[in-house]
Structure formats: structure tokens, C-alpha cells
Design an enzyme around this catalytic site. Structure first.
Site, PDB file in Angstrom:
ATOM      1  N   LYS A  66      23.214  49.199  39.400  1.00 14.28           N
ATOM      2  CA  LYS A  66      23.382  49.018  37.948  1.00 14.28           C
ATOM      3  C   LYS A  66      24.802  49.382  37.527  1.00 14.28           C
ATOM      4  CE  LYS A  66      18.471  49.470  37.251  1.00 14.28           C
ATOM      5  NZ  LYS A  66      17.319  50.353  37.215  1.00 14.28           N
ATOM      6  N   GLN A 110      16.013  56.377  35.152  1.00 17.58           N
ATOM      7  CA  GLN A 110      15.473  55.706  36.340  1.00 17.58           C
ATOM      8  C   GLN A 110      14.080  56.254  36.668  1.00 17.58           C
ATOM      9  OE1 GLN A 110      17.028  53.091  38.064  1.00 17.58           O
ATOM     10  NE2 GLN A 110      15.000  52.931  38.981  1.00 17.58           N
ATOM     11  N   ASP A 133      15.932  49.778  28.364  1.00 17.51           N
ATOM     12  CA  ASP A 133      14.851  49.394  29.275  1.00 17.51           C
ATOM     13  C   ASP A 133      13.620  48.945  28.475  1.00 17.51           C
ATOM     14  OD1 ASP A 133      14.698  49.080  31.957  1.00 17.51           O
ATOM     15  OD2 ASP A 133      14.178  51.146  32.437  1.00 17.51           O
TER      16      ASP A 133
END
Ligand code: NAD
Length: 298
Positions: A66, A110, A133
Site C-alpha cells: 500500500k 490493517q 477502508d
């Protein structure tokens, strides 16, 4: 081949040996990253922050990828790392600090977090604008209500592949395998949205005769995490099959779709790796640019 793919004859997309269109996530991700770089290098300031807790190897690889792609897109990226023994309060404090920092536009925590940590409670420290997200209750609520907000990156990436490869959705039957809040549920909402207009079915581990349910579908999205679950007998000739599941085997990463048998029946198929996972990152970066614009407009 069905009318689902009529436009693709003109588009000259790459094909598998069995004749299916290869829905190439590498290629589309690179197009998106290049487009983002053009927009951002025009003078925008965009920062993605990631939070990694513990020492899960795949998570570290995902986070590194990322950052690499964020840099290619012209973004600044920050990384906060906590040990596997971090407490709930420490993780929440790290996220709150980034949430309060005006120099940070998007925050990605994450997942999964180490055992014992409550991921939902951590995520709720994200302001909706920075929740790139799309996993907080407010972002999910916005998706359900059709309001502005960030959409979870993996199912959004699937939608981008369908668009890019001209897969018809309106009036088509779709089956999504897996009912998680990360992938399956938002995928169903996106496929059924006005303007997309597919008719999605949500299949899961208790679905009776999954093969025949899938064989009815023009679009199959497999997100179960069961290696090789979707074989040729699950696939209606000409259907689009998108593989989200990831399992690790001795020979490397394996998807939910048995690519070798499916590619000669499907009209379009994603490779694994090189398909939906690449799109997850591309959509994260698109969401981050959108986040910086949302925050600037506040
Ligand atoms: P999850 O474990 O939360 O959910 C899995 C779902 O699959 C469950 O709803 C379960 O009912 C269903 N399922 C399990 N076995 C099944 C079976 N035999 N038949 C039908 N349904 C079955 O997982 P998740 O977070 O939704 O992730 C799913 C998979 O996608 C995992 O392999 C994960 O690693 C992968 N993933 C990939 C990406 C990507 O970028 N490609 C992103 C997120 C997750």
C-alpha cells in the site's frame, strides 16, 4: 460467449487459453495509479496513514504494498506500528492521534488485529472522512442508505473490474459467496445498487447446493477463503467469475476459484494473484484522494 461480453469483441482484451477475458487487476490498478498521480501532482496534498499491530507476515506485506503504490500515486504515506502486545487503549490512542492530525487524510488499520483486540472498537475512532477502508458503522450505514461515504475497497475493486471489462450487470443474476462485512455484504449492496441493477444472491457456508446456485448466475464473486471451491461445474457458460478468496499453500497464494477448470467455461475471469487484490489497493488510493477532497470541503 453471452451477450454479457458483446462489447469486448471490439475491446480486444487479453484472453485465457480457454477463451475467457482475463480481468487483469495489475493492468487496471496501474491505470488507476497513473491517473491518481496525474491528479495529485497537479498540486494536491494527500496523505495515507497505516496502522499495523503485531508481526503478521502477510499483513506487513499488504501494508508495504500500500505504501509503495501510494508513493507511485504521488501521495505521502505515514506508518504507525505497534507490537503484538499493544493494549486496546494503545491501539485506540494511535488511531485517535491520526484522526486528529490535519495532515492525514486517510487511515487504514490493517486487519486482522492480534487476538484479544477489539477491531470494531478501534475502527470507531476513525472519522468517516478518513475511514478509507469504509469499515466503520457510519461508512457501512452510508452504503446501505446510498449516502456519500467511503465504500470498502475489495468489493469496490470488484465493481471497477466489472466496469472496466464491460461486464453487463443490469438485470443480471449475481451470486456472492461469503457474507462478511469486509467483502460479501457490501458486495451484495454494490451489485444491487441503482445504476448497477444486478439481482444478487448472498451465498455462505450453509447454502444448500452451492454449485447449482452459482450455475444460475451471470456474475460470481467468490469470497469464502476456501481454496479451489469454485470449479467448472459452478459456472454458467459465459459468466464472469471474480476471485477474492486468498489461501496460502506450499505452492503460493491460491484463490477460491479453480482457475484452470473455470477459464474454459467462463466468459471472463480474474487471475489469482493479479486480480481483485490489486484492485483493493487501487480503490484504497482512490478513496484516500476522495478523503482529502472531502476534508478540504469541510
Ligand atoms: P470471512 O472468514 O469473514 O468470511 C468468509 C465467508 O465465506 C463466510 O461468510 C462463510 O459463510 C463463507 N464460507 C466459508 N466457507 C464456505 C463454503 N465452503 N461455501 C460457501 N461459503 C463459505 O472472510 P472475509 O474477510 O470475507 O474474506 C474472505 C476471503 O477473501 C479470505 O480468503 C480473505 O483472505 C480474502 N480477502 C481478499 C481480499 C483481496 O483483496 N482480494 C480482501 C479481503 C479478503
Amino acid at each position: 460467449m453471452t451477450e454479457n461480453f458483446a462489447d469486448n469483441y471490439a475491446n480486444n482484451f487479453e484472453r485465457t487459453p480457454g477463451g475467457a477475458i482475463l480481468m487483469d487487476g495489475n493492468r487496471l490498478r496501474d491505470e488507476i495509479v497513473a491517473q491518481l498521480n496525474t491528479e495529485i501532482s497537479g498540486g494536491l496534498d494527500v496523505c495515507l496513514a497505516t496502522v499495523l499491530v503485531g508481526d503478521d507476515k502477510p499483513s506487513r506485506i499488504y501494508v508495504n504494498n500500500k505504501h509503495r503504490k501510494a508513493t507511485e500515486a504521488g501521495m505521502v504515506s505515514r506508518h504507525v506500528e505497534l507490537g503484538a502486545d499493544a493494549t486496546q487503549a494503545e491501539v485506540e490512542a494511535a488511531v485517535s492521534d491520526l484522526a486528529a492530525d490535519p495532515g492525514v487524510h486517510g487511515i487504514l488499520v490493517q486487519l486482522p488485529l492480534p487476538d484479544g483486540l477489539d477491531a470494531d472498537a478501534v475502527l470507531e475512532h476513525l472519522p468517516p472522512e478518513k475511514d478509507v477502508d469504509g469499515l466503520t458503522q457510519r461508512s457501512m450505514g452510508a452504503l446501505v442508505r446510498g449516502q456519500q461515504g467511503h465504500v470498502p475497497c475489495t468489493p469496490l475493486g470488484v465493481m471497477r473490474l466489472l466496469e472496466r471489462y464491460d461486464v453487463a450487470t443490469s438485470g443480471k443474476k449475481a451470486v456472492v459467496i461469503g457474507r462478511s462485512t469486509l467483502v460479501g455484504l457490501p458486495q451484495v449492496l454494490l451489485l444491487g445498487r441503482k445504476g448497477v441493477d444486478a439481482t444478487p444472491t448472498l451465498a455462505h457456508s450453509r447454502t444448500d447446493d452451492l454449485a447449482s446456485v452459482c450455475r444460475e448466475a451471470d456474475i460470481v464473486v467468490a469470497a469464502a477463503g476456501m481454496a479451489g471451491l469454485v470449479t467448472a461445474d459452478f459456472v454458467k457458460p459465459g459468466a464472469a467469475v471474480l476471485d477474492v478468496g486468498i489461501s496460502r499453500s506450499e505452492s503460493g497464494i491460491v484463490g477460491d476459484v479453480d482457475f484452470d477448470s473455470v477459464e474454459s467455461v467462463a466468459g471472463a475471469v480474474t487471475p489469482m494473484p493479479g486480480g481483485t487484490g490489486r484492485m483493493t489497493i487501487a480503490c484504497l488510493l482512490q478513496n484516500t484522494l476522495a478523503a482529502s477532497r472531502m476534508l478540504a470541503a469541510k
